[in-house]
Design a protein around this motif. Structure first.
Motif, PDB file in Angstrom:
ATOM      1  N   LEU A 134      16.721  37.901  83.568  1.00 43.35           N
ATOM      2  CA  LEU A 134      15.398  37.945  83.141  1.00 43.35           C
ATOM      3  C   LEU A 134      15.698  38.009  81.833  1.00 43.35           C
ATOM      4  O   LEU A 134      14.283  37.672  81.429  1.00 43.35           O
ATOM      5  CB  LEU A 134      14.419  38.159  83.959  1.00 43.35           C
ATOM      6  CG  LEU A 134      14.625  37.674  85.112  1.00 43.35           C
ATOM      7  CD1 LEU A 134      13.634  37.968  86.060  1.00 43.35           C
ATOM      8  CD2 LEU A 134      14.679  35.588  85.044  1.00 43.35           C
ATOM      9  N   ALA A 150      15.253  25.200  77.245  1.00 41.17           N
ATOM     10  CA  ALA A 150      14.705  26.437  78.697  1.00 41.17           C
ATOM     11  C   ALA A 150      15.184  25.750  80.224  1.00 41.17           C
ATOM     12  O   ALA A 150      15.598  26.645  81.310  1.00 41.17           O
ATOM     13  CB  ALA A 150      12.820  26.442  78.492  1.00 41.17           C
ATOM     14  N   THR A 154      17.125  28.057  83.029  1.00 39.10           N
ATOM     15  CA  THR A 154      17.014  28.086  83.993  1.00 39.10           C
ATOM     16  C   THR A 154      18.316  27.960  84.665  1.00 39.10           C
ATOM     17  O   THR A 154      18.353  28.158  85.927  1.00 39.10           O
ATOM     18  CB  THR A 154      16.214  27.050  84.380  1.00 39.10           C
ATOM     19  OG1 THR A 154      14.247  27.445  83.536  1.00 39.10           O
ATOM     20  CG2 THR A 154      15.125  27.677  85.900  1.00 39.10           C
TER      21      THR A 154
END
Length: 418
Positions: A134, A150, A154
């Motif tokens: 993260l 993004a 993810t």
């Protein structure tokens, strides 16, 4: 008694530990050889940094075998740095922040640490690796500026964490299975050892009981003769009568001590044997019993075997009994020959079987042969057990006819365990 199978020369086996280390080293080397060019070409990392950080990343699983904390720290440092060194325009075109080789190395590290050091140790690389995943998007927000990148980032994080968690669970299950299997193996070995010891103790106890029966008979005769000497021989004087009474008392004391020692040797589930002990005259009946079981047995008894002492008679019967039992158990389908020959000074018992006609598996530990050897040596005899030229097995025992302390050996001892 059983057929000794020919020994086949085989190449030495590689231990499981060596094989596992070799496989782990090969996997780490393969990951390193793939990670460096991928990190350099697809992510734009400089070649020296790719080599250094890739070596730290891929060497962590090997280092974790002995130093799990250092391995996790080294892996986390490399895994934290590599995503930050990539070129943003290139990172959007490949999996990021975890490349495929880095992902596989992470999964391998979690599995090795969990399997070797336990679930508690395996939680740390899993948790720290997931948290490090993260930090890269937070420190390089320009890479995840668009919805497409993004979503890709993810997905990469979800796949990496899921695979590492799955490896964590698999490692726990496999480690538990291996541990249970090792404990079962140790228990089986312990049970087999205890069974072998019990069989040896029982054989020695039986020998002690038989010796007690033989010696007690002689001591009883001495005691009776000494006690009745003054009545049977009126001409002896008072001094001689006192001496005979002392001999009788000593014999009675010796008998009491022998019975006490036998009681110590006898276990709780054993009772006194009141039936007469078997001798050479009982070997034909023993052979008939084996024949009724379907085994071909030849018997030959020559010489003045009846002149042997009682202890020698018992020992000869026990040798034949144990040897026949081993032949039936370990050489299925083999023909057996029993020869008992008495000369002027010795009596020889030979039990020989031909090669087995069907395959058999030996489960004994050689304690029957050891018991026979101890029995013979107590009487001053000699014992051999060895394979024959035709692939069979022969047990031979030489006993002094009258328990002489010296008896010439039959042949050199070549093998004890069938």
């Amino acid at each position: 008694m059983a057929r000794r199978r020919p020994r086949i020369e085989r190449a030495p086996r590689i231990s499981r530990r060596t094989a596992a280390l070799t496989a782990l080293g090969a996997a780490s080397l393969a990951l390193f050889s793939v990670l460096v060019p991928i990190q350099t070409v697809l992510y734009g990392t400089s070649l020296p940094l790719s080599f250094i950080l890739g070596a730290a990343l891929c060497a962590a699983p090997l280092l974790s075998l002995r130093h799990p904390r250092w391995a996790v720290a080294m892996f986390c440092a490399a895994a934290f740095t590599l995503p930050l060194l990539c070129v943003p325009t290139l990172a959007t075109e490949a999996p990021w922040p975890w490349s495929v080789p880095a992902l596989l190395t992470f999964v391998l590290l979690v599995g090795v640490v969990t399997f070797i050091h336990g679930a508690r140790a395996g939680v740390f690389p899993l948790a720290i690796g997931a948290l490090l995943s993260l930090t890269a998007p937070l420190l390089r927000p320009e890479i995840v500026a668009t919805p497409e990148t993004a979503g890709s980032v993810t997905a990469d994080l979800i796949v990496t964490t899921s695979l590492a968690a799955a490896m964590f669970l698999v490692a726990i299950l496999v480690a538990g299975r291996v541990r249970v299997s090792a404990e079962l193996t140790r228990e089986r070995e312990h049970s087999a050892l205890e069974e072998s010891r019990r069989a040896l103790v029982e054989e020695r106890t039986r020998i002690a009981r038989e010796l007690h029966d033989v010696i007690a008979h002689s001591m009883s005769v001495i005691q009776v003769q000494a006690s009745t000497a003054r009545y049977r021989l009126p001409e002896i004087g008072d001094a001689a009568s006192v001496e005979f009474d002392s001999i009788a008392a000593t014999a009675r004391t010796s008998l009491t001590e022998m019975r006490r020692m036998l009681g110590v040797l006898r276990t709780e589930d054993q009772t006194a044997e009141l039936a007469p002990q078997q001798g050479i005259d009982d070997i034909p009946a023993l052979v008939d019993t084996i024949r009724r079981a379907g085994v071909t047995v030849g018997l030959e008894i020559t010489g003045a075997v009846a002149d042997a002492s009682q202890a020698v008679q018992i020992a000869a019967f026990r040798i034949a009994q144990e040897a026949l039992s081993n032949a039936v158990r370990h050489a299925s389908g083999a023909a057996v020959t029993v020869r008992v020959q008495a000369d002027a000074d010795i009596i020889v018992v030979r039990v020989r079987n031909s090669p087995a006609t069907t395959s058999t598996t030996s489960t004994g530990g050689g304690y029957g042969l050891r018991g026979m050897r101890e029995r013979i040596e107590l009487l001053g005899g000699s014992f051999t057990a060895s394979p024959t030229a035709d692939g069979g097995w022969e047990v031979a025992a030489s006993l002094p006819l009258h328990e002489s302390p010296s008896t010439p050996p039959i042949a050199p001892i070549t093998q004890e365990t069938p």
